[in-house]
Scaffold this motif. Structure first.
Motif, PDB file in Angstrom:
ATOM      1  N   ARG A   1      70.477  -0.064 -22.641  1.00 12.45           N
ATOM      2  CA  ARG A   1      71.834  -0.596 -22.463  1.00 12.45           C
ATOM      3  C   ARG A   1      72.132  -1.731 -23.450  1.00 12.45           C
ATOM      4  O   ARG A   1      73.239  -1.820 -23.968  1.00 12.45           O
ATOM      5  CB  ARG A   1      72.022  -1.079 -21.026  1.00 12.45           C
ATOM      6  CG  ARG A   1      72.113   0.068 -20.031  1.00 12.45           C
ATOM      7  CD  ARG A   1      72.589  -0.411 -18.682  1.00 12.45           C
ATOM      8  NE  ARG A   1      72.743   0.688 -17.751  1.00 12.45           N
ATOM      9  CZ  ARG A   1      73.135   0.538 -16.491  1.00 12.45           C
ATOM     10  NH1 ARG A   1      73.393  -0.682 -16.007  1.00 12.45           N
ATOM     11  NH2 ARG A   1      73.258   1.582 -15.699  1.00 12.45           N
TER      12      ARG A   1
ATOM     13  N   GLU B   1      78.856   4.844 -19.735  1.00 10.62           N
ATOM     14  CA  GLU B   1      78.542   3.994 -20.886  1.00 10.62           C
ATOM     15  C   GLU B   1      79.687   3.974 -21.883  1.00 10.62           C
ATOM     16  O   GLU B   1      80.000   2.922 -22.460  1.00 10.62           O
ATOM     17  CB  GLU B   1      77.253   4.493 -21.553  1.00 10.62           C
ATOM     18  CG  GLU B   1      76.011   4.193 -20.730  1.00 10.62           C
ATOM     19  CD  GLU B   1      74.786   4.966 -21.203  1.00 10.62           C
ATOM     20  OE1 GLU B   1      73.668   4.615 -20.768  1.00 10.62           O
ATOM     21  OE2 GLU B   1      74.939   5.930 -21.993  1.00 10.62           O
TER      22      GLU B   1
ATOM     23  N   SER C   1      77.733 -11.185 -20.613  1.00 12.65           N
ATOM     24  CA  SER C   1      77.192 -11.150 -19.254  1.00 12.65           C
ATOM     25  C   SER C   1      76.921  -9.736 -18.760  1.00 12.65           C
ATOM     26  O   SER C   1      76.505  -9.546 -17.622  1.00 12.65           O
ATOM     27  CB  SER C   1      78.180 -11.837 -18.294  1.00 12.65           C
ATOM     28  OG  SER C   1      79.439 -11.182 -18.333  1.00 12.65           O
ATOM     29  N   MET C   2      77.137  -8.722 -19.596  1.00 18.33           N
ATOM     30  CA  MET C   2      76.907  -7.337 -19.186  1.00 18.33           C
ATOM     31  C   MET C   2      75.421  -7.029 -19.087  1.00 18.33           C
ATOM     32  O   MET C   2      74.612  -7.540 -19.864  1.00 18.33           O
ATOM     33  CB  MET C   2      77.525  -6.362 -20.202  1.00 18.33           C
ATOM     34  CG  MET C   2      79.024  -6.212 -20.107  1.00 18.33           C
ATOM     35  SD  MET C   2      79.608  -4.964 -21.286  1.00 18.33           S
ATOM     36  CE  MET C   2      81.363  -4.982 -20.947  1.00 18.33           C
ATOM     37  N   ASP C   3      75.058  -6.177 -18.115  1.00 14.54           N
ATOM     38  CA  ASP C   3      73.739  -5.555 -18.010  1.00 14.54           C
ATOM     39  C   ASP C   3      72.620  -6.523 -17.639  1.00 14.54           C
ATOM     40  O   ASP C   3      71.460  -6.159 -17.753  1.00 14.54           O
ATOM     41  CB  ASP C   3      73.357  -4.843 -19.323  1.00 14.54           C
ATOM     42  CG  ASP C   3      74.414  -3.848 -19.741  1.00 14.54           C
ATOM     43  OD1 ASP C   3      74.876  -3.107 -18.864  1.00 14.54           O
ATOM     44  OD2 ASP C   3      74.772  -3.838 -20.931  1.00 14.54           O
TER      45      ASP C   3
ATOM     46  N   LYS D   1      75.063  -1.559 -26.105  1.00 12.53           N
ATOM     47  CA  LYS D   1      76.042  -2.650 -26.085  1.00 12.53           C
ATOM     48  C   LYS D   1      76.139  -3.313 -27.451  1.00 12.53           C
ATOM     49  O   LYS D   1      77.240  -3.643 -27.921  1.00 12.53           O
ATOM     50  CB  LYS D   1      75.666  -3.687 -25.025  1.00 12.53           C
ATOM     51  CG  LYS D   1      76.696  -4.802 -24.881  1.00 12.53           C
ATOM     52  CD  LYS D   1      76.305  -5.793 -23.808  1.00 12.53           C
ATOM     53  CE  LYS D   1      75.182  -6.698 -24.253  1.00 12.53           C
ATOM     54  NZ  LYS D   1      74.920  -7.790 -23.286  1.00 12.53           N
TER      55      LYS D   1
ATOM     56  N   ARG E   1      82.353   1.809 -20.372  1.00 14.79           N
ATOM     57  CA  ARG E   1      81.936   0.400 -20.272  1.00 14.79           C
ATOM     58  C   ARG E   1      81.937  -0.293 -21.630  1.00 14.79           C
ATOM     59  O   ARG E   1      82.425  -1.419 -21.767  1.00 14.79           O
ATOM     60  CB  ARG E   1      80.532   0.343 -19.658  1.00 14.79           C
ATOM     61  CG  ARG E   1      79.974  -1.054 -19.404  1.00 14.79           C
ATOM     62  CD  ARG E   1      78.583  -0.934 -18.797  1.00 14.79           C
ATOM     63  NE  ARG E   1      77.975  -2.210 -18.472  1.00 14.79           N
ATOM     64  CZ  ARG E   1      78.102  -2.863 -17.341  1.00 14.79           C
ATOM     65  NH1 ARG E   1      78.870  -2.357 -16.398  1.00 14.79           N
ATOM     66  NH2 ARG E   1      77.484  -4.014 -17.128  1.00 14.79           N
ATOM     67  N   TYR E   2      81.398   0.393 -22.633  1.00 13.20           N
ATOM     68  CA  TYR E   2      81.173  -0.266 -23.915  1.00 13.20           C
ATOM     69  C   TYR E   2      82.260   0.006 -24.960  1.00 13.20           C
ATOM     70  O   TYR E   2      82.423  -0.789 -25.890  1.00 13.20           O
ATOM     71  CB  TYR E   2      79.820   0.153 -24.490  1.00 13.20           C
ATOM     72  CG  TYR E   2      78.650  -0.185 -23.612  1.00 13.20           C
ATOM     73  CD1 TYR E   2      78.428  -1.486 -23.178  1.00 13.20           C
ATOM     74  CD2 TYR E   2      77.774   0.799 -23.192  1.00 13.20           C
ATOM     75  CE1 TYR E   2      77.357  -1.798 -22.354  1.00 13.20           C
ATOM     76  CE2 TYR E   2      76.695   0.499 -22.374  1.00 13.20           C
ATOM     77  CZ  TYR E   2      76.493  -0.796 -21.960  1.00 13.20           C
ATOM     78  OH  TYR E   2      75.440  -1.102 -21.152  1.00 13.20           O
TER      79      TYR E   2
ATOM     80  N   PHE F   1      86.708  -7.463 -24.266  1.00 16.82           N
ATOM     81  CA  PHE F   1      85.375  -6.858 -24.216  1.00 16.82           C
ATOM     82  C   PHE F   1      84.327  -7.789 -24.817  1.00 16.82           C
ATOM     83  O   PHE F   1      83.252  -7.979 -24.251  1.00 16.82           O
ATOM     84  CB  PHE F   1      85.356  -5.526 -24.964  1.00 16.82           C
ATOM     85  CG  PHE F   1      83.958  -5.022 -25.229  1.00 16.82           C
ATOM     86  CD1 PHE F   1      83.203  -4.459 -24.218  1.00 16.82           C
ATOM     87  CD2 PHE F   1      83.385  -5.146 -26.500  1.00 16.82           C
ATOM     88  CE1 PHE F   1      81.902  -4.019 -24.450  1.00 16.82           C
ATOM     89  CE2 PHE F   1      82.097  -4.704 -26.744  1.00 16.82           C
ATOM     90  CZ  PHE F   1      81.349  -4.148 -25.709  1.00 16.82           C
TER      91      PHE F   1
ATOM     92  N   GLU G   1      83.423 -10.606 -22.534  1.00 20.60           N
ATOM     93  CA  GLU G   1      82.680 -10.208 -21.341  1.00 20.60           C
ATOM     94  C   GLU G   1      81.318  -9.610 -21.660  1.00 20.60           C
ATOM     95  O   GLU G   1      80.468  -9.497 -20.769  1.00 20.60           O
ATOM     96  CB  GLU G   1      83.499  -9.194 -20.525  1.00 20.60           C
ATOM     97  CG  GLU G   1      84.790  -9.761 -19.957  1.00 20.60           C
ATOM     98  CD  GLU G   1      85.620  -8.700 -19.242  1.00 20.60           C
ATOM     99  OE1 GLU G   1      85.253  -7.500 -19.359  1.00 20.60           O
ATOM    100  OE2 GLU G   1      86.610  -9.059 -18.587  1.00 20.60           O
ATOM    101  N   SER G   2      81.092  -9.219 -22.905  1.00 23.12           N
ATOM    102  CA  SER G   2      79.865  -8.497 -23.245  1.00 23.12           C
ATOM    103  C   SER G   2      78.611  -9.346 -23.049  1.00 23.12           C
ATOM    104  O   SER G   2      77.532  -8.817 -22.780  1.00 23.12           O
ATOM    105  CB  SER G   2      79.923  -8.015 -24.701  1.00 23.12           C
ATOM    106  OG  SER G   2      79.979  -9.106 -25.607  1.00 23.12           O
TER     107      SER G   2
END
Length: 507
Positions: free
Chosen positions: A456, A190, A442-444, A460, A193-194, A436, A439-440
């Motif tokens: 998540r 995490e 479309s995350m999770d 995020k 990723r974040y 970031f 792209e955030s």
């Protein structure tokens, strides 16, 4: 907890107090030669009568301790308030309630004036390294090993929590969050990723490593030698992550109490606001922990204190929240500068930096109001030519803050190169934040478990809030650097035009 992201209110934690934690807690004192036999005998008796059975202790869910409460529990907070009043807490002008900022907080029960002193929690209701243990044998062992305050208090908190109703602090521990939302509870995946774009990721990894190292040190040096007092079912890495999470978010240093660090029940229900400048301290005349308001509050209005002049990243690191963008005047972002390995003087510059405790890559705080002298000194060192080798040491000292001179470092002939060097580093960081944030969205989306998705999305959102605030500061720095470079280049062009004009006159 103040002005946290609102995406999932039920996951937000109550507010802690201010303290800049030490960089590492691991201690290396030699253990005592022996432990008296009477302590061993008494310890076994204390352990068997108070601690839960192994079967009960092993039921602890990973990353979740069996004590504490949900973060929005007013029932537990009310029980704490009742216990405090029954044990010497004076009448308060504030009461616990659900609040817009921070889940639970203290609100005014009547109008409160600016400059009014509040709280006055007596020392008997404050947890310090001098507090008595319900199982005194355990505390005696830690003292014999000269355990420092932080790991000592972390162990104390676990010991008292495990004893439940047998501990005088049971009402306080029952009102603590079962899972503090500091970065200690983020997994490495995490964090990667974040927080890939933010330097706070490195700080978080270092903190987690220190907590794990501290626990392992205690386990090897003490716990394994006294399993009757410190059974692994109770004193393990998960419970230490919880106790250190509580300390990071609630421990306060009291200057007027000889600088002691302390947990202050009731006071730690106060949430943080970037708009106030009032802190907790100890009043010797009234013998209580208090704070002085720096503004007035109306009936039912939430009352705030400051956890210190911390950046948004520091607030997320210890307290698990990010203030609303643009509201924190103390906000800053860590900008990484690095020597270029292609530099002909790389080895000499690196040697100068190492001499003053620095490395080839350094981070410097960039604030809304500007950047430190040390950052510019590092930039000058990075771009300085071989002809300036005699000044490498001076520049490295200035970059490390180990110099008596606090004046700006200025080399007009290199200013353009130094500023361009900083600008390039700034733009590299901005590109990471931008990537970031793009792209955030479309995350999770591939997570099927609602509970996991909620977690998540919450993490995020915190990361998005932090990245937006840090990128905002870098954008401002970028504009300042570009303006200064443009002025320098205009000046050079003006001088060149003037030279050309004079030359043409004499043709």
């Amino acid at each position: 907890m103040a002005e946290a992201s609102k995406i999932f209110q039920t996951t937000l934690i109550p507010s802690p107090l201010r303290l800049k934690p030490p960089p590492c807690f691991i201690f290396h004192h030699h253990p005592p030669n022996s432990v008296h036999k009477k302590h061993q005998t008494t310890a076994i008796r204390c352990s068997s009568s108070s601690a839960p059975s192994v079967s009960t202790a092993t039921a602890i869910v990973p990353q979740m301790v069996p004590w504490g409460c949900d973060v929005d529990s007013l029932e537990n907070a009310a029980a704490l308030e009742k216990w405090l009043y029954g044990n010497g807490l004076p009448d308060q002008k504030m009461g616990i309630d659900k609040v817009e900022v921070g889940e639970r907080g203290l609100v005014a029960l009547k109008n409160i004036r600016n400059g009014e002193k509040l709280l006055f929690v007596p020392p008997s209701l404050v947890i310090t390294a001098d507090s008595e243990w319900t199982c005194p044998e355990a505390g005696e062992v830690l003292k014999q090993y000269s355990v420092p305050d932080w790991p000592y208090l972390a162990t104390y908190l676990i010991s008292e929590a495990n004893l439940q109703q047998s501990s005088r602090w049971s009402s306080y521990i029952s009102a603590l969050p079962r899972q503090p939302y500091s970065l200690l509870y983020w997994t490495r995946a995490e964090l990667d990723r974040y927080l890939e774009a933010s330097q706070i990721r490195v700080r978080a990894i270092e903190r987690i490593t220190n907590v794990i190292g501290t626990y392992n040190d205690l386990r090897l040096r003490i716990f394994s030698k006294h399993p009757d007092l410190f059974p692994e079912e109770v004193f393990n890495l998960e419970t230490f992550k919880w106790s250190f999470g509580i300390l990071f978010s609630r421990l306060v240093r009291l200057p007027s109490m000889d600088g002691k660090v302390a947990l202050v029940p009731w006071a730690d229900m106060l949430n943080h606001s970037c708009e106030v400048e009032t802190f907790l301290d100890y009043d010797k005349s009234s013998q209580g922990v208090y704070f002085t308001t720096d503004r007035q509050y109306q009936l039912r209005e939430q009352v705030f204190i400051s956890y210190g002049r911390k950046s948004n990243g520091e607030l997320l690191l210890s307290y698990g929240f990010v203030p609303r963008e643009g509201t924190n005047p103390s906000d800053s972002v860590e900008l990484s500068l690095s020597l270029k390995k292609s530099d002909k003087c790389y080895k000499e510059k690196l040697a100068a930096l190492k001499k003053h405790g620095l490395s080839a890559s350094q981070c410097f705080p960039v604030r809304v109001t500007g950047w430190p002298v040390e950052l510019i000194a590092f930039a000058y060192l990075a771009v300085s030519p071989p002809s300036m080798s005699t000044q490498f040491d001076e520049l490295a000292a200035a970059a490390s803050n180990k110099t008596n001179s606090k004046k700006d470092v200025k080399f007009p002939e290199m200013e353009e190169k130094a500023l361009q060097f900083v600008l390039d580093s700034c733009e590299i960081s901005i590109s990471k934040y931008t990537k970031f944030l793009q792209e955030s969205g479309s995350m999770d989306l591939d997570v099927t478990s609602p509970k996991q998705l909620n977690r998540r999305l919450f993490l995020k959102q915190l990361a998005v809030d932090l990245c937006n605030s840090e990128r905002r500061i870098l954008f401002r720095a970028q504009n300042v650097l570009r303006t200064r470079l443009r002025d320098i280049r205009k000046g050079e062009l003006k001088a060149l035009n003037l030279f050309e004009g004079f030359r043409n006159l004499f043709k």
